[in-house]
Design a protein around this motif. Structure first.
Motif, short mmCIF file in Angstrom:
data_model
loop_
_atom_site.label_atom_id
_atom_site.label_comp_id
_atom_site.label_asym_id
_atom_site.label_seq_id
_atom_site.Cartn_x
_atom_site.Cartn_y
_atom_site.Cartn_z
N GLN A 25 0.83 -1.19 0.00
CA GLN A 25 0.00 0.00 0.00
C GLN A 25 0.87 1.25 0.00
O GLN A 25 1.71 1.42 0.89
CB GLN A 25 -0.90 0.01 1.24
N PRO A 26 0.69 2.11 -0.97
CA PRO A 26 1.51 3.32 -0.98
C PRO A 26 1.13 4.21 0.20
O PRO A 26 -0.04 4.32 0.54
CB PRO A 26 1.14 3.98 -2.32
N PHE A 27 2.14 4.79 0.82
CA PHE A 27 1.85 5.69 1.94
C PHE A 27 2.78 6.89 1.87
O PHE A 27 4.00 6.73 1.86
CB PHE A 27 2.01 4.98 3.28
N ASN A 49 1.13 18.74 12.79
CA ASN A 49 1.89 17.50 12.92
C ASN A 49 1.85 16.82 11.55
O ASN A 49 1.54 17.48 10.56
CB ASN A 49 1.30 16.62 14.02
N ARG A 50 2.08 15.55 11.49
CA ARG A 50 2.00 14.84 10.21
C ARG A 50 1.32 13.49 10.42
O ARG A 50 1.11 13.08 11.58
CB ARG A 50 3.39 14.64 9.61
N SER A 51 1.00 12.82 9.33
CA SER A 51 0.43 11.48 9.44
C SER A 51 1.55 10.45 9.51
O SER A 51 2.65 10.70 9.02
CB SER A 51 -0.49 11.20 8.26
N TYR A 52 1.24 9.32 10.11
CA TYR A 52 2.26 8.29 10.35
C TYR A 52 1.84 6.98 9.71
O TYR A 52 0.66 6.61 9.74
CB TYR A 52 2.43 8.07 11.86
N ARG A 53 2.84 6.28 9.19
CA ARG A 53 2.58 4.95 8.65
C ARG A 53 2.30 3.99 9.82
O ARG A 53 2.84 4.19 10.93
CB ARG A 53 3.83 4.47 7.91
N LEU A 54 1.50 2.98 9.59
CA LEU A 54 1.24 1.99 10.64
C LEU A 54 2.58 1.37 11.06
O LEU A 54 3.38 1.01 10.20
CB LEU A 54 0.32 0.87 10.13
N GLY A 55 2.82 1.28 12.32
CA GLY A 55 4.09 0.74 12.79
C GLY A 55 5.08 1.83 13.17
O GLY A 55 6.07 1.57 13.84
N GLU A 56 4.79 3.05 12.73
CA GLU A 56 5.65 4.18 13.06
C GLU A 56 5.15 4.81 14.36
O GLU A 56 3.93 4.83 14.59
CB GLU A 56 5.53 5.21 11.93
N LYS A 57 6.08 5.34 15.17
CA LYS A 57 5.65 5.93 16.45
C LYS A 57 5.34 7.40 16.28
O LYS A 57 6.06 8.12 15.60
CB LYS A 57 6.76 5.73 17.49
N TYR A 58 4.28 7.81 16.96
CA TYR A 58 3.85 9.21 16.91
C TYR A 58 4.83 10.09 17.67
O TYR A 58 5.30 9.72 18.75
CB TYR A 58 2.45 9.30 17.53
#
Lengths: 267, 742
Positions: A25-27, A49-58
């Motif tokens: 899935q492109p992110f 702020n920004r959006s985060y890929r699943l698995g990435e920490k906020y």
């Protein structure tokens, strides 16, 4: 026998023919902004702020953005104030009917732009400040002609606890008694949560109402799970740039006799 | 006068060839129930037919002489009788077949085989009561929807849903009829069961595509369910209890006819709610089915059927029962009256008047305040006339009218809010279809045309249909079908959520093009033995102007529905053994479904690429107990998964800002669940206990406890990173059932 083998071969072939893997899935991370402009002379605050890929920490620290808001009355650059907050150096004159633009940039992310129009003013007619009310009383305010809806919040402070009750009220209605000039809440059932026992003294509480523009109304509605995935109001990014006209009234809430009788199981 | 002239014309055309004819009814000798699709043959002539759904048959253009007529039907002793056919005369027979236990290993010509030789029925699958009841049960309950999903081309998306996705079509594209009553939301318990009591059913026919011109208003399929007529010889009863529900059926004779009443009510959900300490929360559903028949005259039979089914969910505080109360109910009810008439031997007809209503209600009552009421309903009135005319030996002409009125209403009452909206759709259709045996026993054509008029938008929609069958050998046939189909109704709720209570139907808005589909079907059928069928079919369905719900919304307003184009294609294999020590079927489906909205292409959440069902029945395997096994294997279904997340700030009047987490979804249905597989087993034993016939059954769902994924959800772990979790479908679930028949 040959037929059976052929059949098995065809079935096996079909099964292998289209092994289904979820494609990658492109992110692409995007800027996330949040700003609610309130009519009046207040400092403006934008959270970025920004959006985060699943698995990435906020990460709550987000210092490299450049943020400004502008209207026909001028442009205000907001400065980084720690964490993800960007604040104007002084009060910003936000007037009803004004159109405001937000611009946020970041060296590694797409620039986002958004627009809001401040709703027209309105006034709470009942209750008046200091009134003593019960759940059976109505609440009435004049209608803001450009608001998408109203965000009603009840705050009660008890000892060290603060509790809220929220409600969203659309500005259009199926109500047969629809009044183009007034909004009427026929009975304040929401006061049940803060109402004292009948013999106890009335309790103080504050009724808050925001008239919201379309952006923020949909944003709050989306958080309630009604619209879900497409409630973000920002192009090329996420978040919201909305506006509100705020009114509040401090009241005292008295207990309702009928309610108490029912709680005790008597009639 | 016109009618008399028409009858005269029919008779003249029937007797014009200086031959005779044979007609009649075939019924069960013990109950008097008509036997559908029994094989009727005049020995030595090669002429024959199969009975229709009401047990009627007609064989025309028989050379005068003496013959032996033979009627066969699986589970019954063959009937043979000498008859004499005279020139210009009609020989009428009322045949009763005696039931007999099927001998293991014995092979008998089945109804299916009889239809193979004489009918042009492409993509039609029929299940009789025996097949329905043999399938493994969930919670001890047989459900016809669950049995139908074992057929090729049919899937459901979870163990908790009985919605049928047929050949890449969504559930709202299926027309479901019970004795002519249109059923809009055939589900109980949030979609786990359907409202049909299986033991009360005589016949279930699924037309998975390319269906006849008699049916319309749907894009994908027709599920035609017929209730049994009941025993017209003696009173019998049947009662059973399973873990979920209790059920009872009574049937018996009435003057000139029979009556059947079936009822079912659940108790398990209520018991569970009480056991797990949810006081004040109640749930149950019930079904009532009834049918009465009367032979008004030798040639006229009247049937009246009814259905009542309802789910009720209620909640109140037991300590303050009057302070607050919520009641939610939804269900189906309907009545139909059907007159079957043999106007003359070559002209058979049935007239149906039906009313059906799907209703839903939501009431909240606070003490001292007005009730909050939300009511929705969908009512359908239907008048149908279907005629069959045998004008010439090689032609069977079907024609008729279908007049409907659908009214959809929604009512909201809360304080001074009074909202009442209604929408009406009147579809009117006429059809004509001919079964033409161009080369006897070799080549059949079935051209047809259905003309629809939909009141909403004043649309006129012709739907040509065509079917063809070429019998390459005595046991092998090539089938072809194509047709155009339109649908004037759409649903507003997404079918993606795991649980859905019911669908919300609306007419297609006037300013939107009408959804349509064109079916192209080709297949080969081969009977390897008289009880062993091998069938391969391939199809392509071209969809236009479908109305789809918005991505991520549970409900989409009619004006916001999206227009989708797309197709579904696939190939199916069915190997069915209908008798013997081991019988059952293997069904394999390869399916590919694609939709495109505004240029974005996706595979909808029911696009299962491969699906395999293996059903094995072992009659009298051990100490007279029947064993049935069902194994399902399906590749993963698409779902809308997550790609990322971001903080979502909500400010509140007078309060502090609150941060929630908003997940970012990937493209629509871009992810796939893992492979689904499940083995169910059922063991049933029946014996005599005095004057009662007692049956005990043990059913185990998901025998090896496969952990099939129902849904994924995400939660933040202590490190602040979202983690995926899963909820599984039904785990291993053994259930016991007891059945008593008198």
């Amino acid at each position: 026998m040959r037929n059976k083998a052929g059949l098995l071969f065809i079935v096996a072939l079909l099964f292998l023919a289209a092994c289904e893997l979820t494609p990658e899935q492109p992110f692409t991370p995007k800027l996330v902004v949040h700003c609610l402009l309130r009519a009046g002379e207040n400092p403006a605050r934008v959270r970025v702020n920004r959006s985060y890929r699943l698995g990435e920490k906020y990460d709550s620290i987000f210092p490299l953005a450049r943020v400004s808001i502008s209207s026909g009355r001028g442009e205000w650059r907001l400065t980084y104030a720690g964490a993800d907050s960007y604040i104007s150096t002084g009060p910003v004159p936000v007037q009803t009917g004004d159109s405001w633009l937000l611009l946020a940039t970041h060296p590694e992310l797409d620039t986002v732009r958004a627009r809001t129009i401040i709703p027209q003013p309105y006034e709470i007619l009942f209750p008046r400040p200091g009134d003593t009310v019960s759940v059976r009383d109505s609440m009435v305010w004049t209608r803001s002609q450009t608001a998408k809806g109203y965000y009603l919040s009840l705050r009660r402070v008890r000892d060290l606890d603060t509790s809220y009750l929220d409600a969203l009220i659309p500005n259009d209605s199926f109500d047969i008694t629809y009044d183009p000039l007034l909004v009427r809440i026929p009975a304040m059932f929401f006061l049940l949560l803060v109402a004292p026992l009948p013999d106890s003294p009335p309790r103080p509480c504050t009724l808050w109402v925001w008239a919201l523009d379309t952006n923020y109304y949909d944003w709050v509605l989306g958080a309630s799970g009604f619209r879900g995935k497409d409630s973000s109001q920002i192009l090329r990014g996420f978040g919201v740039f909305g506006s509100a006209v705020e009114r509040w009234v401090p009241v005292f809430v008295r207990g309702d006799t009928t309610t108490i009788q029912n709680r005790n199981g008597r009639r | 006068m016109i009618w008399q002239l028409f009858s005269l014309f029919c008779l003249v055309s029937a007797s014009s060839a200086r031959t005779g004819a044979v007609n009649g009814f075939v019924r069960d000798s013990t109950s008097g129930e008509p036997l559908a699709y029994a094989n009727v043959e005049i020995k030595g002539t090669g002429q024959g037919t199969s009975t229709n759904l009401r047990g009627y048959f007609y064989i025309g253009e028989v050379e005068p002489g003496s013959y032996q007529i033979e009627v066969t039907f699986i589970g019954y002793t063959p009937f043979r009788q000498k008859i004499t056919v005279a020139e210009g005369r009609l020989t009428s027979l009322n045949i009763e077949l005696k039931p007999e236990p099927v001998q293991l290993g014995e092979v008998r010509v089945t109804a299916e085989r009889a239809r193979f030789e004489r009918e042009v029925e492409i993509s039609s699958k029929r299940l009789d009561t025996r097949q329905l009841v043999l399938a493994p049960k969930l919670g001890g309950e047989v459900d016809i929807m669950r049995t139908i999903q074992l057929l090729p081309g049919v899937i459901t998306v979870s163990d908790f849903s009985n919605k049928l996705y047929i050949r890449g079509g969504s559930p709202d594209q299926n027309l479901i009829l019970l004795d002519g009553i249109t059923i809009y939301n055939p589900s109980h318990l949030f979609g786990i069961f359907s409202p049909f009591v299986p033991e009360a059913l005589a016949d279930v026919t699924l037309h998975a595509g390319g269906f006849p011109a008699q049916f319309g208003s749907r894009l994908s399929s027709v599920l035609d369910v017929t209730t049994r007529e009941g025993n017209c010889k003696k009173w019998t009863g049947d009662g059973s209890v399973s873990m979920i529900a209790a059920r009872a059926i009574a049937e018996g004779p009435i003057p000139k006819g029979s009556i059947l009443i079936a009822a079912r009510r659940t108790y398990l959900p209520d018991v569970l709610l009480k056991l797990f300490g949810v006081p004040g929360l109640n749930y149950y559903f019930y079904d009532l089915m009834a049918k009465a028949n009367s032979q008004l005259h030798d040639n006229y039979r009247l049937s009246v059927a009814g259905l009542g089914a309802e789910d009720v969910l209620s909640f109140w505080d037991p300590d303050q029962p009057d302070a607050f109360r919520v009641r939610m109910n939804w269900g189906n009810r309907g009545v139909s009256a059907r007159l079957n008439a043999v106007f003359n031997p070559v002209f058979y007809g049935e007239m149906i008047g039906a009313w059906s209503n799907f209703f839903s209600g939501f009431r909240v009552r606070f003490e001292g305040a007005d009730e909050i009421l939300l009511k929705g309903d969908l009512t359908n009135w239907n008048l149908k006339a279907n005629f069959t005319w045998y004008p010439l030996d090689r032609h069977t002409l079907g024609f008729g009218l279908d007049l409907q009125a659908n009214r959809m209403g929604l009512r909201v009452e809360y304080d001074t809010t009074r909202f009442n909206t209604q929408d009406t759709l009147v579809p009117v259709a006429a059809y004509l279809e001919d079964k033409w045996e161009l080369i006897p026993k070799k080549l059949f054509f079935r051209p047809g045309l259905r003309l629809n008029h939909y009141s909403k938008g004043n649309r006129f929609e012709p739907e040509p249909r065509f079917g063809m069958k070429i019998l390459l050998t005595k046991n092998t046939a090539l089938n072809l079908a194509l047709g155009r189909f339109t649908q004037p109704l759409a649903t507003l709720n997404s079918t993606e959520p795991v649980f859905s209570i019911y669908d919300v139907w609306v007419p297609v808005p006037e300013n939107r093009p009408l959804p349509s589909a064109t079916h192209y079907i080709a297949g080969v059928e081969r009977w390897l033995r008289d009880d062993l069928l091998f069938q391969v079919e391939a199809y392509f369905k071209d969809y236009n102007h479908l109305l789809e719900t918005r991505y991520g919304d549970y409900f989409t307003r009619p004006e916001s529905l999206l227009t989708a184009e797309g197709f579904s294609t696939g190939a199916e294999l069915l190997v069915r053994k209908s008798a013997g020590r081991i019988n059952g079927w293997l069904a394999y489906s390869y399916m590919w479904t694609e939709r495109s909205i505004n240029g974005e292409t996706y595979h909808p959440h029911y696009d299962r690429r491969h699906n395999l069902n293996l059903i094995l029945n072992f009659p009298a395997l051990l100490l007279g107990a029947d064993l049935s096994l069902r194994w399902t294997l399906g590749t993963g279904l698409p779902y809308s998964g997550l790609a990322g997340y971001y903080p979502r700030v909500i400010e509140r009047p007078g309060g502090k800002a609150e941060i929630q987490w908003e997940f970012i979804y990937g493209r629509r249905d871009a992810f796939r669940y893992p492979v689904y597989h499940r083995l169910d087993a059922g063991l049933a034993k029946t014996g005599k206990l005095g004057r009662f016939e007692v049956g005990i059954s043990l059913d185990i769902v998901n025998l090896y406890n496969a952990r099939n994924v129902l849904v994924y959800y995400w939660e933040f772990n202590p490190a602040g990173i979202p983690e995926r979790h899963q909820i599984n479908m039904i785990p291993i679930l053994p259930t016991l059932g007891v059945k008593v028949r008198f």
